[in-house]
Design an enzyme around this catalytic site. Structure first.
Site, PDB file in Angstrom:
ATOM      1  N   SER A 193       0.832  -1.215   0.000  1.00  0.00           N
ATOM      2  CA  SER A 193       0.000   0.000   0.000  1.00  0.00           C
ATOM      3  C   SER A 193       0.859   1.254   0.000  1.00  0.00           C
ATOM      4  O   SER A 193       0.382   2.341  -0.330  1.00  0.00           O
ATOM      5  CB  SER A 193      -0.925   0.003   1.219  1.00  0.00           C
ATOM      6  OG  SER A 193      -0.199  -0.261   2.411  1.00  0.00           O
ATOM      7  N   GLU A 196      -9.774  -9.420   3.128  1.00  0.00           N
ATOM      8  CA  GLU A 196     -10.099  -8.037   2.788  1.00  0.00           C
ATOM      9  C   GLU A 196     -11.396  -7.953   1.988  1.00  0.00           C
ATOM     10  O   GLU A 196     -11.579  -8.673   1.002  1.00  0.00           O
ATOM     11  CB  GLU A 196      -8.962  -7.397   1.984  1.00  0.00           C
ATOM     12  CG  GLU A 196      -9.231  -5.936   1.636  1.00  0.00           C
ATOM     13  CD  GLU A 196      -8.037  -5.218   1.062  1.00  0.00           C
ATOM     14  OE1 GLU A 196      -8.195  -4.037   0.666  1.00  0.00           O
ATOM     15  OE2 GLU A 196      -6.940  -5.810   0.999  1.00  0.00           O
TER      16      GLU A 196
END
Length: 270
Positions: free
Chosen positions: A52, A187
């Site tokens: 990320s 997720e």
């Protein structure tokens, strides 16, 4: 095991013990030394150096441009700031395309301080997970919305809503655990499905947009602090800085909410 910041360092076997004891695990992303010290002192159990960083540190539109070299750099500097938290580092896009590439990248990450590597998906990745685990490299699997597959998915979408997709995700979760994964991130998965998966595997599950029944939770640090990064804010994100009053206070508020089971609530789940 104590949840205070002055308790002994986390180990891979201790994660499974925490699941067995019903102890919620607190995880956050981190990318530099200063924040690493703050998160560690605030009692975060696991630190994820996520790819990320491609979006929140480097300013890309996805995680795809992140390199192994970048992951090694950030892993090295985060590791210097930790005394207690267990350090997990992502294998970036295509670094795990073959067993051999995954072994080389994982070795580099462990040599600069990571204690576990994370890779996305099942399928052909099962062979990679097994290969690494057999060589004493702890693996965290990542299922559901896997950001490195954003082009195949056609965007960032909740996974496992339809019955067939849910059954496949459950089967994949069992498969990665059987292949030797020590941890599983879920997720953008419907809460009911995440609860089924958590009950079906003997390794801890860490949710991000996957409901409160997971064995722990993770958020991107920048999201927890309410920073505007130019991307649509996912439903599962909560700004803890508003109630925490400081960075350390926000992290402590997040950790407390995870441990007491008040985060995520229905408003932050699917």
């Amino acid at each position: 095991m104590s949840t205070h910041a002055d308790s002994k360092p986390w180990t891979v076997p201790a994660l499974r013990q925490a699941k067995q004891a019903g102890q919620k695990l607190v995880m956050l992303t981190c990318y530099d030394y200063g924040f690493a010290r703050t998160l560690d002192a605030a009692g975060v159990d696991l630190i994820l150096i996520g790819d990320s960083l491609g979006m929140v540190v480097q300013g890309h539109d996805s995680t795809l441009p992140v390199t192994v070299e970048a992951m090694v750099y950030h892993t090295r500097i985060v590791a210097r700031g930790l005394a207690r938290a267990l350090l997990v580092a992502d294998l970036p896009f295509q670094a795990d395309a073959t067993r051999e590439r995954a072994l080389v990248a994982s070795t580099q990450l462990l040599q600069v301080g990571a204690q576990m590597v994370k890779l996305e998906g099942a399928g052909h990745k099962l062979e990679v997970i097994r290969f690494l685990a057999e060589r004493d490299i702890p693996v965290c699997s990542h299922l559901g919305l896997t950001p490195q597959s954003v082009l195949s998915f056609g965007g960032y979408r909740v996974q496992g809503r339809e019955e067939a997709a849910a059954e496949k995700l459950l089967a994949d979760a069992i498969a990665v655990a059987n292949a030797g994964a020590s941890l599983l991130v879920l997720e953008c998965v419907p809460s009911a499905l995440a609860a089924r998966i958590t009950a079906a595997v003997d390794i801890p599950t860490i949710g991000i947009g996957a409901g409160a029944q997971c064995d722990g939770q993770v958020l991107v640090l920048h999201d927890l602090l309410g920073l505007e990064m130019g991307h649509r804010r996912p439903k599962f994100v909560k700004d803890f800085l508003a109630e925490g009053g400081s960075v350390a206070g926000a992290v402590r508020a997040y950790a407390a909410a995870v441990r007491e089971g008040s985060f995520p609530d229905a408003a932050h789940s699917y």
